[in-house]
Design an enzyme around this catalytic site. Structure first.
Site, PDB file in Angstrom:
ATOM      1  N   LYS A 179       0.839  -1.214   0.000  1.00  0.00           N
ATOM      2  CA  LYS A 179       0.000   0.000   0.000  1.00  0.00           C
ATOM      3  C   LYS A 179       0.866   1.253   0.000  1.00  0.00           C
ATOM      4  O   LYS A 179       0.497   2.272  -0.581  1.00  0.00           O
ATOM      5  CB  LYS A 179      -0.947  -0.014   1.205  1.00  0.00           C
ATOM      6  CG  LYS A 179      -1.879  -1.219   1.149  1.00  0.00           C
ATOM      7  CD  LYS A 179      -3.294  -0.894   1.567  1.00  0.00           C
ATOM      8  CE  LYS A 179      -4.244  -1.983   1.061  1.00  0.00           C
ATOM      9  NZ  LYS A 179      -4.998  -2.638   2.083  1.00  0.00           N
TER      10      LYS A 179
ATOM     11  N   LYS B 212      -4.293 -12.269  -6.458  1.00  0.00           N
ATOM     12  CA  LYS B 212      -5.506 -12.741  -5.786  1.00  0.00           C
ATOM     13  C   LYS B 212      -6.708 -11.855  -6.129  1.00  0.00           C
ATOM     14  O   LYS B 212      -6.537 -10.675  -6.441  1.00  0.00           O
ATOM     15  CB  LYS B 212      -5.289 -12.817  -4.278  1.00  0.00           C
ATOM     16  CG  LYS B 212      -5.130 -11.484  -3.626  1.00  0.00           C
ATOM     17  CD  LYS B 212      -5.152 -11.549  -2.102  1.00  0.00           C
ATOM     18  CE  LYS B 212      -5.053 -10.122  -1.608  1.00  0.00           C
ATOM     19  NZ  LYS B 212      -5.055  -9.861  -0.237  1.00  0.00           N
TER      20      LYS B 212
ATOM     21  N   LYS C  83     -10.819  -6.706  -3.517  1.00  0.00           N
ATOM     22  CA  LYS C  83     -11.821  -5.630  -3.582  1.00  0.00           C
ATOM     23  C   LYS C  83     -11.256  -4.395  -4.244  1.00  0.00           C
ATOM     24  O   LYS C  83     -11.985  -3.580  -4.790  1.00  0.00           O
ATOM     25  CB  LYS C  83     -12.253  -5.235  -2.162  1.00  0.00           C
ATOM     26  CG  LYS C  83     -13.059  -6.271  -1.430  1.00  0.00           C
ATOM     27  CD  LYS C  83     -13.476  -5.706  -0.069  1.00  0.00           C
ATOM     28  CE  LYS C  83     -13.893  -6.822   0.865  1.00  0.00           C
ATOM     29  NZ  LYS C  83     -13.333  -6.679   2.209  1.00  0.00           N
TER      30      LYS C  83
HETATM   31  P1  TYM Z   1     -10.500  -8.496   4.106  1.00  0.00           P
HETATM   32  O1  TYM Z   1     -11.664  -7.608   4.366  1.00  0.00           O
HETATM   33  O2  TYM Z   1      -9.524  -8.088   3.070  1.00  0.00           O
HETATM   34  O3  TYM Z   1     -10.987  -9.954   3.724  1.00  0.00           O
HETATM   35  C1  TYM Z   1     -11.906 -10.685   4.520  1.00  0.00           C
HETATM   36  C2  TYM Z   1     -11.554 -12.152   4.487  1.00  0.00           C
HETATM   37  O4  TYM Z   1     -11.532 -12.641   3.139  1.00  0.00           O
HETATM   38  C3  TYM Z   1     -10.307 -13.329   2.889  1.00  0.00           C
HETATM   39  N1  TYM Z   1      -9.932 -13.127   1.478  1.00  0.00           N
HETATM   40  C4  TYM Z   1      -9.684 -14.102   0.605  1.00  0.00           C
HETATM   41  N2  TYM Z   1      -9.702 -15.443   0.737  1.00  0.00           N
HETATM   42  C5  TYM Z   1      -9.410 -16.175  -0.365  1.00  0.00           C
HETATM   43  N3  TYM Z   1      -9.107 -15.645  -1.572  1.00  0.00           N
HETATM   44  C6  TYM Z   1      -9.081 -14.310  -1.753  1.00  0.00           C
HETATM   45  N4  TYM Z   1      -8.813 -13.793  -2.949  1.00  0.00           N
HETATM   46  C7  TYM Z   1      -9.370 -13.477  -0.625  1.00  0.00           C
HETATM   47  N5  TYM Z   1      -9.434 -12.132  -0.454  1.00  0.00           N
HETATM   48  C8  TYM Z   1      -9.766 -11.944   0.847  1.00  0.00           C
HETATM   49  C9  TYM Z   1      -9.307 -12.716   3.840  1.00  0.00           C
HETATM   50  O5  TYM Z   1      -8.246 -13.596   4.101  1.00  0.00           O
HETATM   51  C10 TYM Z   1     -10.168 -12.449   5.064  1.00  0.00           C
HETATM   52  O6  TYM Z   1     -10.239 -13.604   5.878  1.00  0.00           O
HETATM   53  N6  TYM Z   1      -7.227  -7.663   7.792  1.00  0.00           N
HETATM   54  C11 TYM Z   1      -8.481  -8.309   7.466  1.00  0.00           C
HETATM   55  C12 TYM Z   1      -9.645  -7.862   8.318  1.00  0.00           C
HETATM   56  C13 TYM Z   1      -9.451  -7.999   9.798  1.00  0.00           C
HETATM   57  C14 TYM Z   1      -9.395  -9.213  10.514  1.00  0.00           C
HETATM   58  C15 TYM Z   1      -9.243  -8.839  11.883  1.00  0.00           C
HETATM   59  C16 TYM Z   1      -9.443 -10.554  10.152  1.00  0.00           C
HETATM   60  C17 TYM Z   1      -9.342  -6.978  10.688  1.00  0.00           C
HETATM   61  N7  TYM Z   1      -9.223  -7.490  11.938  1.00  0.00           N
HETATM   62  C18 TYM Z   1      -9.126  -9.805  12.882  1.00  0.00           C
HETATM   63  C19 TYM Z   1      -9.339 -11.510  11.155  1.00  0.00           C
HETATM   64  C20 TYM Z   1      -9.176 -11.139  12.491  1.00  0.00           C
HETATM   65  C21 TYM Z   1      -8.832  -7.972   6.021  1.00  0.00           C
HETATM   66  O7  TYM Z   1      -8.411  -6.986   5.482  1.00  0.00           O
HETATM   67  O8  TYM Z   1      -9.732  -8.807   5.478  1.00  0.00           O
END
Ligand code: TYM
Length: 326
Positions: free
Chosen positions: A113, A193, A196
């Site tokens: 980022k 991957k 969003k």
């Molecule tokens: P975020 O919002 O980017 O994504 C949410 C969840 O989706 C999974 N994910 C994927 N899994 C498989 N293939 C993909 N292409 C893919 N893109 C996203 C992510 O692994 C995630 O599980 N940092 C985290 C949010 C967060 C969080 C937490 C997660 C904040 N605090 C505490 C767990 C525990 C995030 O940005 O997820």
């Protein structure tokens, strides 16, 4: 016997896509029977990129609605917006004092980022807030996709540092990643991957997409040279990604599917994948369209009330341990 506790979160920054669904959300729903489950729309994390207030307000409501439509059941899971439970931010501050700047600067997500021009302090300390999310609930495990591995390692390191100073207080959370679907790739570039933030809408399927949009996106998905359907991530990343998707939605083994469709041709294979995804997501889409905003808001408010009570229990202990109580 008390159930093991899990926590996970998702950012309200654009609609939930097939990667989020296969890597995380599908598991979150399935885990509700076996675990004590806590799920969170991490709206404070979303602030690390500039957000128009009205967009953020809408996105957090939509995200909550999708989680409910997917089957997160407020009777069995605690579900809330992160910003409504100030203990997350308080614990994040405390954990930040245990964190070296060098370590944060080496986190892959920050470096990516930063390269794209994101340089605020929130982005830098993002993993500390994420650790606080997990630790404020003292959970045993965190169901996430592959891309969160480094964040989970970071969290466990923080636990070690905190516990070695103050005694055995926080459990070290393990990561739960699905066997298949832990890393769903972009439909337009199967070497990165599904995400969003990809500017190309055709690179991802949203879980709320209409059937025609799903058909169109899968038809346009980048495939590989040759005509055989085979699972070979190195040489056929596009087809392998579609096979992973089909395996999850059809509930079959990838090898069986590769055998079954080996000579079907890309066109017919893609149609099969599209129909399986449409059918698999149909109940979610129906529930999403039926749910009223007011009902979602009510559920999220109730969730925050409970979450505040639970998080405060941890914080009372933490404040006492570090010398901040009374
Ligand atoms: P975020 O919002 O980017 O994504 C949410 C969840 O989706 C999974 N994910 C994927 N899994 C498989 N293939 C993909 N292409 C893919 N893109 C996203 C992510 O692994 C995630 O599980 N940092 C985290 C949010 C967060 C969080 C937490 C997660 C904040 N605090 C505490 C767990 C525990 C995030 O940005 O997820």
């Amino acid at each position: 016997m008390t159930k093991k506790k899990v926590f996970s979160g998702i950012q309200p920054s654009g609609d939930i896509h097939l990667g989020n669904y296969m890597g995380a959300l599908r598991n979150w729903v399935a885990m509700q029977d076996e675990y004590q489950t806590v799920y969170c729309v991490v709206d404070l994390h979303a602030l690390t990129l500039p957000q128009a207030p009205s967009d953020l307000a809408e996105a957090r409501l939509r995200t909550a609605k999708i989680l409910l439509a997917a089957g997160i059941d407020p009777q069995r899971s605690l579900l809330y917006h992160q910003s409504q439970v100030p203990q997350h931010a308080e614990l994040s501050w405390i954990l930040g004092t245990f964190t070296s700047m060098g370590r944060l600067g080496r986190m892959t997500q920050y470096k990516e980022k930063e390269d794209k021009g994101g340089q605020n302090l929130g982005l830098f300390s993002y993993p500390v807030l994420m650790a606080a999310d997990i630790l404020v609930h003292k959970v045993h495990a965190v169901p996430v996709g592959d891309d969160q591995t480094q964040h989970l390692e970071f969290t466990r390191d923080l636990v070690e540092r905190f516990n070695s100073r103050y005694g055995d207080f926080f459990p070290a959370p393990e990561q739960i990643t699905p066997g298949r679907g832990a890393r769903v790739m972009s439909l337009k570039d199967p070497s990165s991957k599904m995400s969003k933030s990809d500017p190309d809408d055709d690179s991802r399927i949203l879980v709320t997409d209409a059937p025609d949009a799903i058909r169109r996106k899968i038809r346009r998905a980048v495939t590989d040279s040759g005509a055989r359907i085979a699972y070979d991530v190195e040489r056929k990343p596009g087809i392998s990604n579609l096979l992973d998707i089909l395996a999850v939605f059809a509930g079959d083994a990838v090898d069986d599917l590769a055998d079954r469709y080996s000579g079907a041709g890309y066109g017919r294979f893609k149609e099969t994948v599209a129909e399986a995804v449409i059918e698999g997501l149909a109940p979610l889409r129906r529930a999403f369209l039926d749910l009223e905003d007011r009902e979602v808001e009510r559920i999220m408010k109730m969730g925050a009330l409970d979450a505040r009570i639970q998080a405060e229990r941890t914080m009372v202990e933490v404040r006492k341990m570090i010398g901040l109580s009374g």
